[in-house]
Design an enzyme around this catalytic site. Sequence first.
Site, PDB file in Angstrom:
ATOM      1  N   ARG A 281       0.871  -1.213   0.023  1.00  0.00           N
ATOM      2  CA  ARG A 281      -0.007   0.030  -0.120  1.00  0.00           C
ATOM      3  C   ARG A 281       0.866   1.128  -0.009  1.00  0.00           C
ATOM      4  NH1 ARG A 281      -4.212  -1.224   3.709  1.00  0.00           N
ATOM      5  NH2 ARG A 281      -5.308  -2.247   2.054  1.00  0.00           N
ATOM      6  N   GLY A 282       2.072   1.104   0.615  1.00  0.00           N
ATOM      7  CA  GLY A 282       2.892   2.241   0.546  1.00  0.00           C
ATOM      8  C   GLY A 282       3.644   2.702  -0.617  1.00  0.00           C
TER       9      GLY A 282
END
Length: 343
Positions: A281-282
């Site tokens: 997700r980062g």
Amino acid sequence: MAQAFPFSAIVGQDEMKTAILIAAIDPTIGGVLVLGDRGTGKSTAVRALAALLPKMRAVNGCRYSCDPADPASRCADCASLRGPDQPPPKTHLLPVPVVDLPLGATEDRVVGALDLERALSQGVKAFEPGLLAQANRGFLYIDEVNLLEDHLVDLLIDVAASGENVVEREGLSVRHPARFVLVGSGNPEEGELRPQLLDRFGLSVEVKTPELLQERVEVVRRRDAFEQDREAFIAHWQKEDERIRRKLVAARKRLADVEITDAARQRAAALCMALGTDGLRGDLTLIRAARAMAALQGDKAVTDAHFKRVAGPALRHRLRRNPLDNAGSTARVDRAVAELMGA
């Protein structure tokens, strides 16, 4: 409706303002978490941006303000309006909503519930939309988000992931779109945010009370002028607000055309690996935020300069605690960026 403080008149807090702008350019970034001292303009900035945005077009009579240009995100009633033998639905313009979610709100108030008045007077089971319906296509703002009750946190995680609110209770079964930019604010000294919700915020920014004398004086001067004569103050800053509005609208239009090369994706992945962020997700948020930053600045492709601007907000809240490193998360991100991309 109360007049909002002009966005362009907010003194300092550049990281917060930039994060809110790029989240408005690309809502898929996942919203903004603003942590810091009380009275530093957190809620002011959110409401100011919503007032800055151009009005949105919605289907007439729709309780969820469905977008007529996006059939995939319409509610069941609006979807039925666009049959093969029917003309396009009638539409109207309305302001982008900013909805406050109070800490003490009940689940029924948030998700919606049975309309008791109609049930008692007409014997009809009808749905009364809640705050999630009101926030569709706008902003859902939660002050003191770190103090939010666990059952509401679980609910928000589900809706934020799906973009849809599902209500099944008291004989009702309702689905409606609930796509919004989630903005939370809080003071970390009063309690930590649950990791599951923290991970749902695309960007995290830190705000502090101004430490420079002149900056503090200017904040107070502008706020006092706003309270004394709101119309005159807004008129004074209207030209600058309009400039930001044009810039934001142009960025939205060019967003899809901003190029992200494989080399840029590798840089983003290398930075996340160097910081040890969990999951991907980062990486996705970093890429999306950098692309929105490039669109805001009028650039055609994502470069290291864009990554440097958004790396802190996109990654600082995704770092694991390192017992061998006493540096704060912001310092760790800055150090990794400098090592990978240069000072």
